[in-house]
Write a protein that holds these residues in place. Structure first.
Motif, PDB file in Angstrom:
ATOM      1  N   HIS A  84      79.165 -23.970 -27.212  1.00 14.50           N
ATOM      2  CA  HIS A  84      77.758 -23.676 -26.937  1.00 14.50           C
ATOM      3  C   HIS A  84      77.088 -23.090 -28.171  1.00 14.50           C
ATOM      4  CE1 HIS A  84      74.363 -21.222 -25.368  1.00 14.50           C
ATOM      5  NE2 HIS A  84      74.199 -22.279 -24.578  1.00 14.50           N
ATOM      6  N   LEU A  86      77.963 -23.686 -31.320  1.00  7.82           N
ATOM      7  CA  LEU A  86      77.792 -24.778 -32.278  1.00  7.82           C
ATOM      8  C   LEU A  86      76.594 -25.651 -31.914  1.00  7.82           C
ATOM      9  CD1 LEU A  86      78.699 -26.513 -34.669  1.00  7.82           C
ATOM     10  CD2 LEU A  86      80.326 -27.638 -33.138  1.00  7.82           C
ATOM     11  N   LEU A  87      76.374 -25.870 -30.621  1.00  5.92           N
ATOM     12  CA  LEU A  87      75.246 -26.701 -30.190  1.00  5.92           C
ATOM     13  C   LEU A  87      73.900 -26.151 -30.652  1.00  5.92           C
ATOM     14  CD1 LEU A  87      76.267 -27.747 -26.556  1.00  5.92           C
ATOM     15  CD2 LEU A  87      75.918 -29.267 -28.516  1.00  5.92           C
ATOM     16  N   GLN A  88      73.831 -24.842 -30.856  1.00  3.36           N
ATOM     17  CA  GLN A  88      72.572 -24.240 -31.312  1.00  3.36           C
ATOM     18  C   GLN A  88      72.210 -24.716 -32.719  1.00  3.36           C
ATOM     19  OE1 GLN A  88      71.353 -22.655 -28.561  1.00  3.36           O
ATOM     20  NE2 GLN A  88      73.416 -23.278 -27.886  1.00  3.36           N
ATOM     21  N   LYS A  90      72.976 -27.850 -33.820  1.00  6.08           N
ATOM     22  CA  LYS A  90      73.051 -29.323 -33.836  1.00  6.08           C
ATOM     23  C   LYS A  90      71.907 -29.961 -34.608  1.00  6.08           C
ATOM     24  CE  LYS A  90      73.286 -33.365 -30.797  1.00  6.08           C
ATOM     25  NZ  LYS A  90      73.312 -33.836 -29.370  1.00  6.08           N
ATOM     26  N   SER A  91      70.684 -29.500 -34.406  1.00  8.41           N
ATOM     27  CA  SER A  91      69.521 -30.124 -35.053  1.00  8.41           C
ATOM     28  C   SER A  91      69.511 -29.921 -36.560  1.00  8.41           C
ATOM     29  CB  SER A  91      68.233 -29.573 -34.450  1.00  8.41           C
ATOM     30  OG  SER A  91      68.122 -28.170 -34.685  1.00  8.41           O
ATOM     31  N   VAL A  93      72.434 -29.916 -38.442  1.00 11.29           N
ATOM     32  CA  VAL A  93      73.569 -30.599 -39.048  1.00 11.29           C
ATOM     33  C   VAL A  93      73.178 -32.033 -39.402  1.00 11.29           C
ATOM     34  CG1 VAL A  93      75.924 -31.431 -38.656  1.00 11.29           C
ATOM     35  CG2 VAL A  93      75.258 -29.152 -37.873  1.00 11.29           C
ATOM     36  N   LYS A 166      78.900 -35.268 -37.610  1.00  9.81           N
ATOM     37  CA  LYS A 166      77.915 -35.011 -36.553  1.00  9.81           C
ATOM     38  C   LYS A 166      78.259 -35.736 -35.257  1.00  9.81           C
ATOM     39  CE  LYS A 166      73.022 -34.343 -35.780  1.00  9.81           C
ATOM     40  NZ  LYS A 166      71.667 -34.286 -36.365  1.00  9.81           N
ATOM     41  N   ASP A 167      79.055 -36.820 -35.336  1.00 12.57           N
ATOM     42  CA  ASP A 167      79.485 -37.518 -34.124  1.00 12.57           C
ATOM     43  C   ASP A 167      80.271 -36.609 -33.187  1.00 12.57           C
ATOM     44  OD1 ASP A 167      78.309 -39.826 -35.007  1.00 12.57           O
ATOM     45  OD2 ASP A 167      80.164 -40.746 -35.742  1.00 12.57           O
ATOM     46  N   PHE A 169      79.510 -33.923 -31.868  1.00 11.05           N
ATOM     47  CA  PHE A 169      78.711 -33.306 -30.808  1.00 11.05           C
ATOM     48  C   PHE A 169      78.787 -34.086 -29.497  1.00 11.05           C
ATOM     49  CE2 PHE A 169      76.834 -31.338 -34.565  1.00 11.05           C
ATOM     50  CZ  PHE A 169      76.685 -30.015 -34.139  1.00 11.05           C
ATOM     51  N   ARG A 170      79.072 -35.371 -29.569  1.00 12.68           N
ATOM     52  CA  ARG A 170      79.119 -36.148 -28.322  1.00 12.68           C
ATOM     53  C   ARG A 170      80.352 -35.836 -27.483  1.00 12.68           C
ATOM     54  NH1 ARG A 170      81.825 -41.362 -28.833  1.00 12.68           N
ATOM     55  NH2 ARG A 170      82.671 -41.664 -30.927  1.00 12.68           N
ATOM     56  N   ILE A 172      81.274 -32.715 -26.896  1.00 11.72           N
ATOM     57  CA  ILE A 172      81.065 -31.393 -26.301  1.00 11.72           C
ATOM     58  C   ILE A 172      80.526 -31.558 -24.890  1.00 11.72           C
ATOM     59  CG2 ILE A 172      79.781 -29.228 -26.450  1.00 11.72           C
ATOM     60  CD1 ILE A 172      79.794 -29.498 -29.477  1.00 11.72           C
TER      61      ILE A 172
END
Length: 384
Positions: A84, A86-88, A90-91, A93, A166-167, A169-170, A172
């Motif tokens: 969670h 790391l998702l912050q 995402k935009s 990366v 970046k792939d 993230f899919r 998660i």
């Protein structure tokens, strides 16, 4: 290449030291732990750094703003897990990136080994693997990772440092990085196992003492304060500005002492000791194998060894800490431990207090002539 450092967590197992600071900001060798992670990245030419902050975020942000680096800060409003966090970011990366915890020590050589490997995990053998994500490896690839198993299938653990794209993230779907890594492996995407050169995490507060010893090994000598000509200083010792070393005081490095401290006369500072700023050590006291944070005072005839002392503590004369073995309950789990004492911030002790293998919470008052052995004293307690 980019790097994402996760520094949003509290570090509950390191309480009471994280009451007033996130784990990434605990000072070791007089620098926050996260500073060593940033150093390792810079030495590898990685300056595009994103730091995810959360718990006590102002402290991390303030420290990062003091650096001569364009570090981008993103906030995890609720501490819901590493994935969670790391998702912050995402935009921000763009492509390939390194993922690192901000509360572990990692050296530049280890970062160099993994940074150019696609989809890789930095691993290290550890004598207590059940505290980590335990990995099984086959032909240089990670076969599986199990988070904190009761019975570890191997001694190889994940350091929490990854080289990803970046792939990633899919994969998660939950809140933990380990689950996303497992999903990645199950999908057939291989993850290379790269062995770290030098890495250490402080799982429990007494682990900070080993980390402190490790980081002081390469300490260069530097003396900016004032030392009496009757003081004896040998080995690598750093003394900060405005610090005064009194006569007949003996300091044996490696030792680092911050700014505006008063030490001595007639004191002894033994190796593997870090002393923060504005610390006062009164005559006939001994400090060794210790971390002492800012604005703490030791009255005369104190003996502090194998201990971590928080900020603004006031320890009366003849206070002593000494190494002992015992069992402490951390996060509802019995843990075998061996150290002197861990003191939170604003601890006050009376004369002749004796502390062995104990954790003293923040804002605790210990009356004089008391023994505390293999106990955890909660924050705000009065021990009479």
């Amino acid at each position: 290449m980019q790097a994402v450092i996760l520094a949003a967590g509290e570090g509950k197992r390191v309480r009471p030291l994280t009451w007033s600071r996130p784990k990434a900001m605990i000072p070791v060798a007089n620098r926050p732990i996260i500073a060593y992670t940033i150093d390792a990245l810079i030495k590898n030419g990685i300056r595009d750094i994103i730091v995810v902050v959360g718990y006590r975020k102002e402290q991390v942000t303030r420290f990062l703003n003091q650096l001569d680096l364009p570090i981008e800060v993103v906030v995890q409003e609720k501490q819901l897990g590493t994935a969670h966090a790391l998702l912050q970011a995402k935009s921000r990366v763009k492509g390939d990136f390194l993922l690192l915890p901000g509360d572990n020590y990692i050296d530049a050589q280890s970062v160099a080994k993994i940074k150019d490997v696609k989809n890789a995990m930095l691993i290290k053998e550890h004598p207590s693997p059940s505290n980590f994500g335990v990995v099984t490896i086959r032909e240089g690839r990670v076969e599986s990772i199990v988070e904190k198993p009761e019975h570890a299938p191997s001694f190889q653990v994940s350091t929490g440092i990854y080289s990803l794209n970046k792939d990633f993230f899919r994969y998660i779907r939950g809140n933990d990085i380990t689950d996303a890594i497992s999903a990645m492996i199950e999908s057939g995407t291989g993850i290379s196992a790269v062995t770290a050169e030098d890495w250490q995490d402080a799982i429990y507060p007494w682990d900070l003492l080993k980390l402190n010893q490790r980081l002081l090994k390469h300490l260069p000598a530097a003396r900016e304060g004032t030392s009496s000509r009757h003081a004896t200083i040998h080995g690598p010792v750093q003394i900060g500005k405005g610090t005064t070393i009194g006569p007949n005081t003996v300091i044996s490095g490696p030792v680092i002492i911050g700014n505006d401290c008063t030490i001595g006369p007639n004191c002894c500072v033994l190796p593997n000791t870090s002393i923060g700023s504005r610390v006062s050590i009164e005559p006939l006291s001994l400090i060794g194998d210790a971390i002492v944070m800012d604005d703490t005072t030791f009255a005369s005839h104190s003996r502090i060894v194998d201990s971590v002392i928080g900020e603004r503590c006031r320890l009366a004369d003849h206070t002593s800490t000494g190494t002992a073995s015992g069992i402490l309950e951390i996060e509802e789990t019995p843990i075998r431990s061996q150290f002197g004492a861990i003191l939170g911030d604003n601890v006050t002790s009376g004369p002749f207090a004796r502390l062995r293998n104990c954790i003293i919470g923040n804002n605790v008052i210990l009356e004089g002539n008391r023994d505390v052995i293999s106990r955890i004293i909660p924050d705000g307690s009065l021990v009479i």
